[in-house]
Motif scaffolding. Structure first.
Motif, short mmCIF file in Angstrom:
data_model
loop_
_atom_site.label_atom_id
_atom_site.label_comp_id
_atom_site.label_asym_id
_atom_site.label_seq_id
_atom_site.Cartn_x
_atom_site.Cartn_y
_atom_site.Cartn_z
N LEU A 34 0.84 -1.20 0.00
CA LEU A 34 0.00 0.00 0.00
C LEU A 34 0.87 1.25 0.00
CD1 LEU A 34 -3.21 0.93 1.74
CD2 LEU A 34 -1.19 2.25 2.38
N ASN A 35 1.90 1.28 0.81
CA ASN A 35 2.78 2.45 0.85
C ASN A 35 3.40 2.72 -0.51
OD1 ASN A 35 2.72 3.51 3.58
ND2 ASN A 35 3.68 1.60 4.23
N ALA A 36 3.77 1.65 -1.21
CA ALA A 36 4.35 1.82 -2.54
C ALA A 36 3.31 2.37 -3.51
CB ALA A 36 4.89 0.48 -3.04
N ALA A 37 2.09 1.86 -3.44
CA ALA A 37 1.05 2.30 -4.35
C ALA A 37 0.67 3.75 -4.12
CB ALA A 37 -0.18 1.40 -4.20
N TRP A 38 0.65 4.18 -2.88
CA TRP A 38 0.23 5.55 -2.56
C TRP A 38 1.39 6.54 -2.53
CZ3 TRP A 38 -3.85 5.33 2.00
CH2 TRP A 38 -4.99 4.67 1.56
N GLY A 39 2.61 6.06 -2.66
CA GLY A 39 3.75 6.97 -2.62
C GLY A 39 3.87 7.70 -1.30
N THR A 40 3.73 6.96 -0.21
CA THR A 40 3.65 7.61 1.12
C THR A 40 5.00 8.10 1.65
OG1 THR A 40 3.80 5.44 2.17
CG2 THR A 40 1.59 6.34 1.79
N SER A 41 6.07 7.87 0.89
CA SER A 41 7.33 8.48 1.30
C SER A 41 7.25 10.01 1.17
CB SER A 41 8.49 7.95 0.45
OG SER A 41 8.24 8.15 -0.93
N PHE A 42 6.30 10.50 0.40
CA PHE A 42 6.07 11.94 0.26
C PHE A 42 5.39 12.47 1.51
CE2 PHE A 42 3.34 15.46 -1.15
CZ PHE A 42 4.28 16.28 -1.78
N TRP A 43 5.86 13.60 2.02
CA TRP A 43 5.27 14.31 3.16
C TRP A 43 5.16 13.43 4.41
CZ3 TRP A 43 0.61 17.55 0.86
CH2 TRP A 43 1.12 18.69 0.25
N SER A 44 6.06 12.49 4.59
CA SER A 44 6.09 11.68 5.81
C SER A 44 4.75 10.98 6.08
CB SER A 44 6.47 12.56 7.02
OG SER A 44 6.66 11.78 8.17
N GLN A 45 4.17 10.43 5.01
CA GLN A 45 2.85 9.80 5.13
C GLN A 45 2.93 8.28 5.30
OE1 GLN A 45 0.90 11.11 1.54
NE2 GLN A 45 0.26 13.06 2.42
N ARG A 46 4.09 7.74 5.42
CA ARG A 46 4.24 6.28 5.43
C ARG A 46 3.49 5.65 6.62
NH1 ARG A 46 7.08 2.64 2.81
NH2 ARG A 46 7.52 0.65 3.81
N TYR A 47 2.71 4.60 6.31
CA TYR A 47 1.93 3.89 7.33
C TYR A 47 2.71 2.70 7.85
CZ TYR A 47 -1.97 6.68 5.61
OH TYR A 47 -2.78 7.73 5.26
N GLY A 48 2.57 2.46 9.16
CA GLY A 48 3.21 1.31 9.78
C GLY A 48 2.22 0.20 10.08
N GLN A 49 0.94 0.56 10.28
CA GLN A 49 -0.12 -0.42 10.57
C GLN A 49 -1.40 -0.01 9.85
OE1 GLN A 49 -0.29 -1.81 14.82
NE2 GLN A 49 0.98 0.00 15.16
N TRP A 50 -2.24 -1.00 9.60
CA TRP A 50 -3.49 -0.74 8.87
C TRP A 50 -4.39 0.22 9.64
CZ3 TRP A 50 -3.57 -2.02 3.98
CH2 TRP A 50 -2.80 -3.09 3.53
N ASN A 51 -4.38 0.15 10.96
CA ASN A 51 -5.33 0.97 11.72
C ASN A 51 -4.96 2.45 11.72
OD1 ASN A 51 -3.19 1.07 13.51
ND2 ASN A 51 -4.22 -0.03 15.17
N GLU A 52 -3.84 2.80 11.13
CA GLU A 52 -3.48 4.21 11.00
C GLU A 52 -4.19 4.89 9.82
OE1 GLU A 52 1.08 3.30 12.60
OE2 GLU A 52 0.74 4.03 10.56
N ILE A 53 -4.78 4.09 8.94
CA ILE A 53 -5.36 4.62 7.71
C ILE A 53 -6.80 5.09 7.98
CG2 ILE A 53 -6.04 4.08 5.34
CD1 ILE A 53 -3.82 1.90 5.41
#
Length: 678
Positions: free
Chosen positions: A194-213
């Motif tokens: 999911l992080n790869a698909a959403w490009g969450t490295s941008f703006w420190s958006q990377r998720y560590g667990q599903w419940n953070e979404i």
């Protein structure tokens, strides 16, 4: 009760929907009227030729006035009354809006807007599509309705809910967030994917667990485009899952075909109906003339063609439209004499085998009391009622063409997912809107008299001489290969700017625009140069253009037109590329309407596309439907002058023979059963 139990089970296979001729019908809300009026209404329906009536669309509060207490007395009576009058029933499941007792007992079912505020009862569709409580209570009602009427001889069609997602397609509540996370886990499998698909490295958006979404509620800045795109996909799938859940109940009790009314229209865009269409036994659509648009008639024809595309070319049902004014536009324009018939027969010309209206009798109270109906407030001593009776008789005379198919050898690709992505936040120009670009290309072909199929990016394109892909911003590798393969096999394609830019994750395709279509088009674009609102550029062909330019260099393509001024003088604006056995055109700017029509005329001629009708300003529609034994030519004259067109055969509305030419008065419609030699 498991609200997401398996929903594709068919204990009783559905029979195909069939009707003797073209159905003429309406929504009917008998709960708004006394039983004495019901008797009068059925008699008047017979006079008007109405033969298919949708009921119980908003019946929940009447059927279940208190939790778990059901009363079918009134519904029994109206179904039997319609049946005795020879009128078939399109029976709603009654679940479209919950009764007040349900939202009072369970306020948690109410939907939440993207600003985090709750939307309350008092309107309609006051429910969250992911609410387990709502689903349980709604499915319990469907079970009761299906048990009671599943084998009733009056029932010709099941009508699941009503206009699903019209108001509540996007809910942002905590229940929705939990369902969204489950959908994402099923789609991606791992949080890293999911992080790869959403490009969450941008703006420190990377998720560590599903419940953070969370759901993409309003933020202080623009939101993650991948999250927003997936939320649209999820929301469409979530309501489709709900539709399937109701359908599974109906299947257990009935072999009657099941459908729901789509909303294929310019102002509705939250459901991907390409994924919905396989789940209905017959495609049905609601469409209302949108006078907020600069060109409502073009959108009317486009919506009908797109609905036919959803039906795979098979006949479909116009479940709702209006005899006159609606109630929800800023200015609700009444229809002029003849306009009701022209609008209705535009849908029939483009594949509808049913013409139905909202509603039978104009309401006296409620939000829709000024919405037009077959029976107006003025009653039977009115021009509208006389027009309704005349139209019912005309529809009856067209019955023989039921089941025939529309003839078209050109197609336009349309994608709801490309629309969601292209119209998102933080794009090169907010002035460029996906549907505007689609309609511009459609309008050019429409004015050239060319009938167009509207198809999915995944559709089989091999039967078309010309395929147009306007602003197809998001495209998968497989969809790009589909169009490329079509051209390689000898097809002719037109691709317009802002196409092929991203993949299914809204990830930019590198190496130069237009990404997925660079090799097909024989070009490379280095940079976009959008134009400010109101600014035009001139081309060396004498044409003018607006909205968009781009720094393009040919990589094998032939230059057809270049800019004379603007930010990119001398740079190509229109190109043509020979690709294997076919030809691919690229439009790097938004040509003004006349120039676009002229270019599309040239392209259509080179592709050997047959124009069924004459060129016009869009006021003339000529469409052909054909079966194995006959062909039918529809001529719809929206203009103010009589038309004379070549035709030979028998005119079905007037009953007159046609030899060599047919005269179509201003504002009239003619339908000719063509001689086989014509």
């Amino acid at each position: 009760m498991n609200s997401r139990a398996a929903t594709d089970e068919r204990a009783v296979p559905a029979t195909p929907f069939s009707h003797n001729g073209i159905a003429f019908g309406c929504d009917y809300n008998p709960e708004q009227w006394s039983p004495e009026v019901w008797v009068e209404d059925v008699a008047l329906m017979q006079e008007a030729g109405v033969n298919l009536v949708a009921i119980n669309i908003f019946g929940w509060a009447q059927l279940e006035p208190r939790p778990g207490e059901y009363d079918f007395t009134a519904l029994d009576a109206i179904i039997d009354l319609l049946h005795s009058g020879g009128i078939r029933v399109n029976l709603g499941t009654g679940t479209s809006s919950p009764p007040p007792w349900l939202t009072t007992l369970h306020p948690e079912i109410l939907p939440m807007a993207e600003d985090g505020t709750t939307r309350y009862p008092g309107g309609r569709q006051a429910w969250c599509p992911s609410s387990a409580v709502f689903r349980e209570r709604a499915i319990a009602l469907v079970e009761k309705v299906a048990e009671r009427y599943g084998s009733h001889p009056a029932i010709a069609l099941w009508h699941v809910s009503n206009e699903l997602g019209c108001h509540n397609a996007l809910c942002y509540c905590d229940d929705t967030a939990a369902a969204f996370r489950a959908w994402l886990q099923a789609r991606y499998g791992t949080i890293d994917a999911l992080n790869a698909a959403w490009g969450t490295s941008f703006w420190s958006q990377r998720y560590g667990q599903w419940n953070e979404i969370l759901t993409p509620r309003l933020t202080l800045s623009s939101r993650n485009p991948g999250q927003a795109l997936d939320f649209h996909r999820f929301s469409s799938d979530e309501l489709l899952d709900y539709y399937r859940r109701e359908t599974a109940v109906l299947r257990r009790h009935s072999s009657v075909p099941v459908t729901t009314n789509f909303m294929v229209a310019a102002h509705i865009k939250n459901l991907d109906y390409w994924s919905w269409a396989p789940g209905v036994d017959v495609v049905a659509n609601d469409h209302y003339l949108d006078n907020r648009l600069a060109d409502p008639l073009t959108e009317l024809a486009f919506a009908a063609d797109l609905t036919r595309g959803l039906s795979g070319g098979a006949p479909w049902l116009l479940m709702e439209h209006s005899t006159g004014a609606v109630n929800w536009q800023p200015v609700n324009l009444a229809k002029t004499p003849g306009e009701m018939a022209r609008n209705s027969l535009t849908h029939v010309a483009r594949g509808a085998d049913a013409v139905c209206y909202f509603q039978w009798r104009a309401s006296l109270q409620g939000s829709e009391k000024f919405h037009s109906a077959l029976m107006p407030h003025a009653g039977t001593d009115s021009a509208l009622w006389r027009d309704v009776v005349d139209l019912g008789a005309a529809i009856d005379r067209l019955g023989e063409l039921a089941g025939s198919a529309v003839v078209a050898d050109a197609a336009i690709i349309f994608s709801w997912q490309a629309q969601w992505a292209a119209d998102g936040e933080s794009r090169p120009s907010q002035e460029v809107r996906y549907l505007d670009q689609v309609l511009a290309l459609y309008r050019a072909l429409h004015e050239l008299g060319i009938t167009v199929d509207v198809v999915s990016p995944d559709a089989d394109l091999s039967g078309y001489r010309l395929v147009v892909a306007p602003a197809l911003y998001l495209v998968t590798d497989e969809q790009a290969a589909n169009l490329t393969g079509y051209v390689a096999a000898g097809g002719h394609a037109v691709v317009t700017f802002f196409s092929g830019i991203v993949d299914e994750d809204d990830r930019v395709r590198t190496g130069g625009y237009p990404g997925a279509f660079r090799d097909l088009l024989g070009i490379t674009v280095e940079e976009f140069f959008p134009l400010a609102p109101g600014r035009q550029v001139a081309l060396d062909t004498g044409a003018a253009a607006s909205l968009w330019t781009e720094l393009l260099r040919p990589a094998g393509a032939e230059v057809i037109a270049s800019y004379l001024n603007g930010p990119l003088p001398g740079i190509p604006a229109v190109t043509r590329n020979a690709h294997a056995a076919g030809t691919a055109w690229y439009l790097a700017t938004a040509l003004e309407a006349g120039a676009l029509r002229d270019l599309m005329r040239t392209i259509a001629q080179q592709a050997r596309v047959t124009a069924i009708g004459p060129e016009s300003d869009g006021s003339v529609e000529v469409v052909r439907r054909a079966s194995a034994t006959a062909s039918y030519l529809f001529i719809i004259n929206h203009g103010g002058m009589e038309l004379t067109l070549p035709a030979t055969g028998h005119e079905l509305i007037t009953g007159e023979p046609v030899g060599r030419v047919v005269r179509v008065p201003a504002g009239a419609v003619r339908v000719i059963r063509e001689d086989t030699a014509s």
